[in-house]
Write a protein that holds these residues in place. Sequence first.
Motif, PDB file in Angstrom:
ATOM      1  N   GLN A   8       0.803  -1.209   0.000  1.00  0.00           N
ATOM      2  CA  GLN A   8       0.000   0.000   0.000  1.00  0.00           C
ATOM      3  C   GLN A   8       0.848   1.278   0.000  1.00  0.00           C
ATOM      4  OE1 GLN A   8      -3.790   0.049   0.423  1.00  0.00           O
ATOM      5  NE2 GLN A   8      -3.219  -1.837  -0.627  1.00  0.00           N
ATOM      6  N   SER A   9       2.112   1.162   0.373  1.00  0.00           N
ATOM      7  CA  SER A   9       2.955   2.341   0.551  1.00  0.00           C
ATOM      8  C   SER A   9       3.516   2.915  -0.746  1.00  0.00           C
ATOM      9  CB  SER A   9       4.122   1.999   1.493  1.00  0.00           C
ATOM     10  OG  SER A   9       4.890   0.924   0.956  1.00  0.00           O
ATOM     11  N   ILE A  10       3.323   2.272  -1.883  1.00  0.00           N
ATOM     12  CA  ILE A  10       3.926   2.758  -3.121  1.00  0.00           C
ATOM     13  C   ILE A  10       3.323   4.109  -3.514  1.00  0.00           C
ATOM     14  CG2 ILE A  10       4.381   0.420  -3.927  1.00  0.00           C
ATOM     15  CD1 ILE A  10       2.114   0.790  -5.958  1.00  0.00           C
ATOM     16  N   ASN A  11       4.158   4.948  -4.133  1.00  0.00           N
ATOM     17  CA  ASN A  11       3.687   6.278  -4.513  1.00  0.00           C
ATOM     18  C   ASN A  11       4.403   6.774  -5.768  1.00  0.00           C
ATOM     19  OD1 ASN A  11       2.127   8.616  -4.245  1.00  0.00           O
ATOM     20  ND2 ASN A  11       3.702   9.652  -3.044  1.00  0.00           N
ATOM     21  N   PRO A  12       4.239   6.082  -6.898  1.00  0.00           N
ATOM     22  CA  PRO A  12       4.893   6.506  -8.138  1.00  0.00           C
ATOM     23  C   PRO A  12       4.173   7.696  -8.768  1.00  0.00           C
ATOM     24  CG  PRO A  12       3.478   4.655  -8.586  1.00  0.00           C
ATOM     25  CD  PRO A  12       3.410   4.874  -7.096  1.00  0.00           C
ATOM     26  N   THR A  13       4.798   8.267  -9.800  1.00  0.00           N
ATOM     27  CA  THR A  13       4.172   9.325 -10.581  1.00  0.00           C
ATOM     28  C   THR A  13       3.391   8.708 -11.738  1.00  0.00           C
ATOM     29  OG1 THR A  13       5.946  10.881 -10.044  1.00  0.00           O
ATOM     30  CG2 THR A  13       4.587  11.393 -11.969  1.00  0.00           C
ATOM     31  N   ILE A  14       2.173   9.186 -11.946  1.00  0.00           N
ATOM     32  CA  ILE A  14       1.313   8.633 -12.990  1.00  0.00           C
ATOM     33  C   ILE A  14       1.628   9.304 -14.330  1.00  0.00           C
ATOM     34  CG2 ILE A  14      -1.081   8.356 -13.752  1.00  0.00           C
ATOM     35  CD1 ILE A  14      -1.894   8.414 -10.795  1.00  0.00           C
ATOM     36  N   LYS A  72      -9.570  -2.215   0.867  1.00  0.00           N
ATOM     37  CA  LYS A  72      -8.311  -1.542   0.558  1.00  0.00           C
ATOM     38  C   LYS A  72      -7.988  -1.708  -0.917  1.00  0.00           C
ATOM     39  CE  LYS A  72      -5.143  -5.359   1.630  1.00  0.00           C
ATOM     40  NZ  LYS A  72      -3.970  -5.758   2.459  1.00  0.00           N
ATOM     41  N   TRP A  73      -7.067  -0.857  -1.403  1.00  0.00           N
ATOM     42  CA  TRP A  73      -6.656  -0.915  -2.795  1.00  0.00           C
ATOM     43  C   TRP A  73      -5.641  -2.044  -3.000  1.00  0.00           C
ATOM     44  CZ3 TRP A  73      -9.313   1.825  -6.218  1.00  0.00           C
ATOM     45  CH2 TRP A  73      -9.991   2.974  -5.780  1.00  0.00           C
ATOM     46  N   VAL A  74      -5.699  -2.642  -4.178  1.00  0.00           N
ATOM     47  CA  VAL A  74      -4.741  -3.676  -4.564  1.00  0.00           C
ATOM     48  C   VAL A  74      -3.931  -3.143  -5.742  1.00  0.00           C
ATOM     49  CG1 VAL A  74      -4.454  -6.005  -5.475  1.00  0.00           C
ATOM     50  CG2 VAL A  74      -6.226  -5.548  -3.784  1.00  0.00           C
ATOM     51  N   PHE A  75      -2.603  -3.257  -5.645  1.00  0.00           N
ATOM     52  CA  PHE A  75      -1.707  -2.759  -6.683  1.00  0.00           C
ATOM     53  C   PHE A  75      -0.936  -3.926  -7.306  1.00  0.00           C
ATOM     54  CE2 PHE A  75      -1.756   0.705  -3.408  1.00  0.00           C
ATOM     55  CZ  PHE A  75      -2.595   1.547  -4.117  1.00  0.00           C
ATOM     56  N   VAL A  76      -1.048  -4.066  -8.614  1.00  0.00           N
ATOM     57  CA  VAL A  76      -0.315  -5.095  -9.345  1.00  0.00           C
ATOM     58  C   VAL A  76       0.573  -4.399 -10.367  1.00  0.00           C
ATOM     59  CG1 VAL A  76      -0.482  -7.109 -10.832  1.00  0.00           C
ATOM     60  CG2 VAL A  76      -2.182  -6.765  -9.031  1.00  0.00           C
ATOM     61  N   VAL A  77       1.886  -4.553 -10.222  1.00  0.00           N
ATOM     62  CA  VAL A  77       2.856  -3.907 -11.111  1.00  0.00           C
ATOM     63  C   VAL A  77       3.406  -4.945 -12.089  1.00  0.00           C
ATOM     64  CG1 VAL A  77       5.056  -2.673 -11.244  1.00  0.00           C
ATOM     65  CG2 VAL A  77       3.472  -2.209  -9.360  1.00  0.00           C
ATOM     66  N   THR A  78       3.491  -4.562 -13.356  1.00  0.00           N
ATOM     67  CA  THR A  78       3.984  -5.481 -14.371  1.00  0.00           C
ATOM     68  C   THR A  78       4.691  -4.707 -15.484  1.00  0.00           C
ATOM     69  OG1 THR A  78       3.338  -7.204 -15.960  1.00  0.00           O
ATOM     70  CG2 THR A  78       1.805  -5.399 -15.648  1.00  0.00           C
ATOM     71  N   ASN A  79       5.502  -5.424 -16.259  1.00  0.00           N
ATOM     72  CA  ASN A  79       6.078  -4.847 -17.476  1.00  0.00           C
ATOM     73  C   ASN A  79       5.524  -5.544 -18.713  1.00  0.00           C
ATOM     74  OD1 ASN A  79       7.351  -7.290 -17.135  1.00  0.00           O
ATOM     75  ND2 ASN A  79       9.434  -6.489 -17.231  1.00  0.00           N
ATOM     76  N   LEU A  80       4.404  -6.276 -18.556  1.00  0.00           N
ATOM     77  CA  LEU A  80       3.750  -6.908 -19.696  1.00  0.00           C
ATOM     78  C   LEU A  80       3.151  -5.843 -20.611  1.00  0.00           C
ATOM     79  CD1 LEU A  80       1.921  -9.908 -17.966  1.00  0.00           C
ATOM     80  CD2 LEU A  80       4.070  -9.938 -19.243  1.00  0.00           C
ATOM     81  N   ASN A  81       3.386  -6.016 -21.903  1.00  0.00           N
ATOM     82  CA  ASN A  81       2.944  -5.043 -22.890  1.00  0.00           C
ATOM     83  C   ASN A  81       1.420  -4.974 -22.957  1.00  0.00           C
ATOM     84  OD1 ASN A  81       2.135  -4.271 -25.816  1.00  0.00           O
ATOM     85  ND2 ASN A  81       4.267  -3.595 -25.630  1.00  0.00           N
ATOM     86  N   ARG A  82       0.879  -3.770 -22.983  1.00  0.00           N
ATOM     87  CA  ARG A  82      -0.572  -3.581 -22.991  1.00  0.00           C
ATOM     88  C   ARG A  82      -1.214  -4.078 -24.282  1.00  0.00           C
ATOM     89  NH1 ARG A  82      -0.337   1.056 -21.277  1.00  0.00           N
ATOM     90  NH2 ARG A  82      -0.910   0.746 -19.088  1.00  0.00           N
ATOM     91  N   VAL A  83      -0.462  -4.045 -25.384  1.00  0.00           N
ATOM     92  CA  VAL A  83      -0.996  -4.520 -26.653  1.00  0.00           C
ATOM     93  C   VAL A  83      -1.153  -6.038 -26.638  1.00  0.00           C
ATOM     94  CG1 VAL A  83      -0.572  -4.682 -29.137  1.00  0.00           C
ATOM     95  CG2 VAL A  83      -0.033  -2.561 -27.906  1.00  0.00           C
TER      96      VAL A  83
END
Length: 224
Positions: A8-14, A72-83
Amino acid sequence: MGVFFFPQSINPTILSAVREDGKNLNRYKGKKLKEVLSGFPKDQYLDLDVEWPGFKAWPYRLVVRWNDRRLKWVFVVTNLNRVEFTLNEVLQAYRLRWQIELIFKEIKSYSGWHRFNTKSATLVFSLILMSFVVVTLKRYLAHAAQANLYESGAIEEISTHKAMKSGTRLFGNVILSLMNAGKSLLSHTRKLLDFWADNAKREHPARDGCSGRTRLGLCAVGGA
């Protein structure tokens, strides 16, 4: 490539934000996640591009969803291509994390952890580490058996769970060959893979294609 759950602590720039229904939410561009998180819709997933200070050369994809049960919010980070991978496919891939738990279950169930015939803490620790080595090697060889099936034109899937439980004597012969400078290693390995190809196939491949680990068309890496 990977899919990871983040705290929950992550805070990147959108950098960009797209709602589940495809609408671009440009008002969040350039904002810090925590600055705008409270305004995110709780009835739809959000698909974001984000970056962290010091890592601006590597923007990541962040999927955000609200968990009604845990509130609570769930955050899933990936580098999988959106296409290549849709929002739903990323979430499906994240749910496959239970495969990690299955590995631990196999280790505890089939590696004799219920009793060690020693009081030495050093030996117990060594036996536990060796259990991880055995499971890793068995999974690698099970994937090799799978690769052999594919090469022969068969569409059956090998069950790593069945492979873990079966072929104990044949697997022991492989280990003995390794301990004996590789003598007859190829022959013993082929016998083990052939045994698993005949006796360790998955029970419900059609079901797995709908709800299991083969749903996304993923294949095992290694053992080819």
